[in-house]
Motif scaffolding. Sequence first.
Motif, PDB file in Angstrom:
ATOM      1  N   LYS A 194       0.389  -1.025  -0.105  1.00 46.03           N
ATOM      2  CA  LYS A 194      -0.176   0.067  -0.001  1.00 46.03           C
ATOM      3  C   LYS A 194       0.583   1.391   0.105  1.00 46.03           C
ATOM      4  N   LYS A 195       0.480   2.334  -0.907  1.00 42.44           N
ATOM      5  CA  LYS A 195       0.863   3.563  -0.288  1.00 42.44           C
ATOM      6  C   LYS A 195       1.349   4.221   1.107  1.00 42.44           C
ATOM      7  N   VAL A 196       1.694   4.457   1.469  1.00 41.18           N
ATOM      8  CA  VAL A 196       2.895   4.850   2.585  1.00 41.18           C
ATOM      9  C   VAL A 196       3.151   6.176   2.259  1.00 41.18           C
ATOM     10  N   ARG A 197       2.918   7.239   3.821  1.00 43.22           N
ATOM     11  CA  ARG A 197       3.436   8.807   3.264  1.00 43.22           C
ATOM     12  C   ARG A 197       4.181   8.995   4.761  1.00 43.22           C
ATOM     13  N   PRO A 198       5.336   8.091   5.317  1.00 41.80           N
ATOM     14  CA  PRO A 198       5.952   8.225   6.602  1.00 41.80           C
ATOM     15  C   PRO A 198       6.336   9.078   7.246  1.00 41.80           C
ATOM     16  N   HIS A 199       6.290   9.770   7.970  1.00 35.48           N
ATOM     17  CA  HIS A 199       7.892  11.415   8.308  1.00 35.48           C
ATOM     18  C   HIS A 199       8.920  10.577   8.539  1.00 35.48           C
ATOM     19  N   LEU A 200      10.235  10.909   7.902  1.00 28.03           N
ATOM     20  CA  LEU A 200      11.057  10.616   8.486  1.00 28.03           C
ATOM     21  C   LEU A 200      11.879  11.461   9.328  1.00 28.03           C
ATOM     22  N   LEU A 201      11.770  12.888   9.213  1.00 28.82           N
ATOM     23  CA  LEU A 201      12.330  13.825   9.686  1.00 28.82           C
ATOM     24  C   LEU A 201      11.583  15.111   9.825  1.00 28.82           C
ATOM     25  N   SER A 202      12.091  15.576  11.092  1.00 23.05           N
ATOM     26  CA  SER A 202      11.389  16.781  11.698  1.00 23.05           C
ATOM     27  C   SER A 202      12.071  17.477  12.801  1.00 23.05           C
ATOM     28  N   VAL A 203      12.078  19.262  12.510  1.00 24.34           N
ATOM     29  CA  VAL A 203      13.141  20.340  13.086  1.00 24.34           C
ATOM     30  C   VAL A 203      12.414  21.028  13.069  1.00 24.34           C
ATOM     31  N   GLN A 204      13.202  22.151  14.586  1.00 20.03           N
ATOM     32  CA  GLN A 204      12.487  22.947  15.057  1.00 20.03           C
ATOM     33  C   GLN A 204      13.166  24.001  15.044  1.00 20.03           C
ATOM     34  N   ALA A 205      13.498  24.943  13.767  1.00 18.49           N
ATOM     35  CA  ALA A 205      14.298  25.873  14.086  1.00 18.49           C
ATOM     36  C   ALA A 205      14.593  27.133  14.021  1.00 18.49           C
ATOM     37  N   GLU A 206      15.224  27.658  15.395  1.00 16.49           N
ATOM     38  CA  GLU A 206      14.849  29.352  15.445  1.00 16.49           C
ATOM     39  C   GLU A 206      16.370  30.108  15.179  1.00 16.49           C
ATOM     40  N   ARG A 207      15.833  31.135  14.041  1.00 19.09           N
ATOM     41  CA  ARG A 207      16.808  31.886  13.053  1.00 19.09           C
ATOM     42  C   ARG A 207      17.660  32.293  13.893  1.00 19.09           C
ATOM     43  N   VAL A 208      17.302  32.917  14.955  1.00 15.82           N
ATOM     44  CA  VAL A 208      18.889  33.294  15.587  1.00 15.82           C
ATOM     45  C   VAL A 208      19.999  32.061  16.148  1.00 15.82           C
ATOM     46  N   ALA A 209      19.709  30.990  16.447  1.00 16.95           N
ATOM     47  CA  ALA A 209      20.503  29.577  16.214  1.00 16.95           C
ATOM     48  C   ALA A 209      21.258  29.213  15.476  1.00 16.95           C
ATOM     49  N   PHE A 210      19.832  29.446  14.714  1.00 17.79           N
ATOM     50  CA  PHE A 210      19.962  28.505  13.127  1.00 17.79           C
ATOM     51  C   PHE A 210      21.385  29.275  12.393  1.00 17.79           C
ATOM     52  N   GLU A 211      21.090  30.862  12.146  1.00 19.24           N
ATOM     53  CA  GLU A 211      22.114  31.778  11.344  1.00 19.24           C
ATOM     54  C   GLU A 211      23.992  31.752  12.557  1.00 19.24           C
ATOM     55  N   GLU A 212      23.881  31.824  13.434  1.00 18.45           N
ATOM     56  CA  GLU A 212      25.103  31.117  13.902  1.00 18.45           C
ATOM     57  C   GLU A 212      25.703  29.887  12.909  1.00 18.45           C
ATOM     58  N   PHE A 213      25.470  28.937  12.302  1.00 17.23           N
ATOM     59  CA  PHE A 213      26.081  27.758  11.787  1.00 17.23           C
ATOM     60  C   PHE A 213      26.851  28.529  10.722  1.00 17.23           C
ATOM     61  N   VAL A 214      27.764  27.510  10.695  1.00 17.04           N
ATOM     62  CA  VAL A 214      28.057  28.321   8.763  1.00 17.04           C
ATOM     63  C   VAL A 214      28.094  26.703   8.428  1.00 17.04           C
ATOM     64  N   LEU A 215      27.060  26.547   7.263  1.00 13.49           N
ATOM     65  CA  LEU A 215      26.892  25.233   6.886  1.00 13.49           C
ATOM     66  C   LEU A 215      27.311  25.220   5.796  1.00 13.49           C
ATOM     67  N   ALA A 216      28.675  26.278   5.022  1.00 15.61           N
ATOM     68  CA  ALA A 216      29.329  25.682   4.071  1.00 15.61           C
ATOM     69  C   ALA A 216      30.556  24.455   5.441  1.00 15.61           C
ATOM     70  N   ASP A 217      30.687  24.280   6.291  1.00 17.10           N
ATOM     71  CA  ASP A 217      31.494  23.396   6.758  1.00 17.10           C
ATOM     72  C   ASP A 217      30.692  22.258   7.551  1.00 17.10           C
ATOM     73  N   VAL A 218      29.484  22.741   8.001  1.00 20.09           N
ATOM     74  CA  VAL A 218      28.920  21.055   8.879  1.00 20.09           C
ATOM     75  C   VAL A 218      28.613  19.764   8.600  1.00 20.09           C
ATOM     76  N   ASN A 219      28.781  19.247   9.858  1.00 23.92           N
ATOM     77  CA  ASN A 219      28.730  17.368   8.613  1.00 23.92           C
ATOM     78  C   ASN A 219      27.084  17.765   9.651  1.00 23.92           C
ATOM     79  N   PRO A 220      26.321  17.675   7.996  1.00 28.05           N
ATOM     80  CA  PRO A 220      24.900  18.185   7.880  1.00 28.05           C
ATOM     81  C   PRO A 220      24.285  17.125   8.910  1.00 28.05           C
ATOM     82  N   VAL A 221      24.032  16.207   9.290  1.00 24.70           N
ATOM     83  CA  VAL A 221      23.476  15.205  10.297  1.00 24.70           C
ATOM     84  C   VAL A 221      23.864  15.235  11.761  1.00 24.70           C
ATOM     85  N   ALA A 222      25.186  15.886  11.981  1.00 30.17           N
ATOM     86  CA  ALA A 222      25.585  16.413  13.130  1.00 30.17           C
ATOM     87  C   ALA A 222      24.618  17.644  13.385  1.00 30.17           C
ATOM     88  N   CYS A 223      24.642  18.456  12.431  1.00 29.82           N
ATOM     89  CA  CYS A 223      24.213  20.019  12.200  1.00 29.82           C
ATOM     90  C   CYS A 223      22.348  20.139  12.893  1.00 29.82           C
TER      91      CYS A 223
END
Length: 531
Positions: free
Chosen positions: A309-338
């Motif tokens: 049967k067709k299913v639509r499981p959620h595999l990921l959910s994240v709630q990000a605050e702008r102030v905290a997110f903008e501190e990340f250097v996305l070019a150098d992060v490990n995405p999973v660790a981030c």
Amino acid sequence: MAGGRSEWERRQAAQRREAERRAREAARLAKENERERQRRHLEKQQAAAEQKTAKVAKRIEEIDQILVSVLRVRPLAFDQMKAVPSTQPFDPGRMGVAERPPDWGQFAPPTPSGLSKIFGGQSRYERSLQEARGRFDNEVAQHRKREEKRLRELDAARAAYDRQIAAAMDKAAADNAQLDQLRTEFDNGQPEAVEWFAAKVLDGSVYPKDFPRLYQVAYRPENHDLVVEFELPPQSAIPDVRGYKYVKARDDIDPVPRPQTEVKQRYAKLLACVALRTLHEIFAATPGSIIEAIVFNGRLNTIDQATGKKVRPHLLSVQAERVAFEEFVLADVNPVACLKRLNALVSPNPYDLEAIEPFIAFDLKRFRFSADMDVVAGLDSRRDLLKLTPTEFEHLVRELFIAMGAEAWTTIPSKDGGVDAVATSNNLFFGGVCLIQAKRWAGLVGLDAVHALTGVMADHNATTGVLVTTSWFGRASEQFAQRNRITLINGAELKHLIKQYLNIDVIPGTTPPRNARASDNTQSGRPGPDA
């Protein structure tokens, strides 16, 4: 000839030797041709294997660049969407070139001279001159008509061009006026305008062609956050081979399998990159005064291999605050660790479709507070929840949760005029014993109220908790609830659930003030009137 071979025999022997030589030469050439054919075939097969391997490598590089490739892209802005009408110059083509007028020199007869002038040449010349003048005058008249026609057509073409330009400018002006209106509504935090702009941001994001491009967005002005429901790429996005090799013994090209552990790790990383990329694109294109946080729910449209049967499981959910997110250097992060740093809910085995419960159920968040929630009950046939008595409100909440699957309902004393109840169900929210608090309040339900629910849950050994209100919650309350297995249902969502399960239209409560801040969670609402 006796004792020797005849001439004929010698010729026959020579012919046999020549035939044998030619046969040997042909065999040698055949072997050389076969070796050359085999060499070319080997090179062709090896080139095919290398080409297929290069295609896999290119795909892996494309996947690895999913996040970093957008960091250099200029964020979308309203000014970039301004319509600019076409301003190509008017091109009349051949109509813009005047026809050369008739030349009398091509019509005039030659002037008589010498003896021809004496012997009747002058009279013949006069007649020829008169005829030539007639032909010339006729050609001048025809030329004038053609030019008049050309000029009329040129004027018509220029007028059509001017109308086309005017229409394009009018359309651009109308489109830009509509865009300006949307921008004003966006700046004022109007949900439809914010959702429209967020959709434009996601529409402009360039992914590999085989990635799904399905998403939904919902803006909650009372929390200044955006909920994004995003269709994730399938497992097949990660090549299950590392490359290809040519096996000479079997004359075949075999795939070199990619270890299953690597495939799963790359898929988990890909999902993390998609989530971080979406957060980055929306944050970069919007001001903090409008969107303070983003809830990203990633789900996959697939087939359950166990049921077909067709299913639509959620595999990921994240709630990000702008102030905290903008501190990340996305070019150098490990995405999973981030994502882990963001306290995201991530499937332990996304490749195997092990589902998670998202932070916020998107479908409920589509139902927002509307202006008519402040209509006086006397002017509206719907029931105003704030004007229900505590007993009536408890009865309504109990009927709702029983309709939603509660199998037992026991009311316990409440100190603040709300409804406290213990319900049990195998399906209600997370199942098991669920403690429900319903607050018939007219203002923000602050963090202290949500925090207090955890104590009541502990007193009653409740597996989960549900806090229902006629008003609204702040984002800090939602974050605390997510960490403590508490489901929050605000007034707009309560209105929807009552309509869905009880088929009753109600007025839930007051609309959140336009200047309410999502971070303002220290306030507590006040109970509604008992009358």
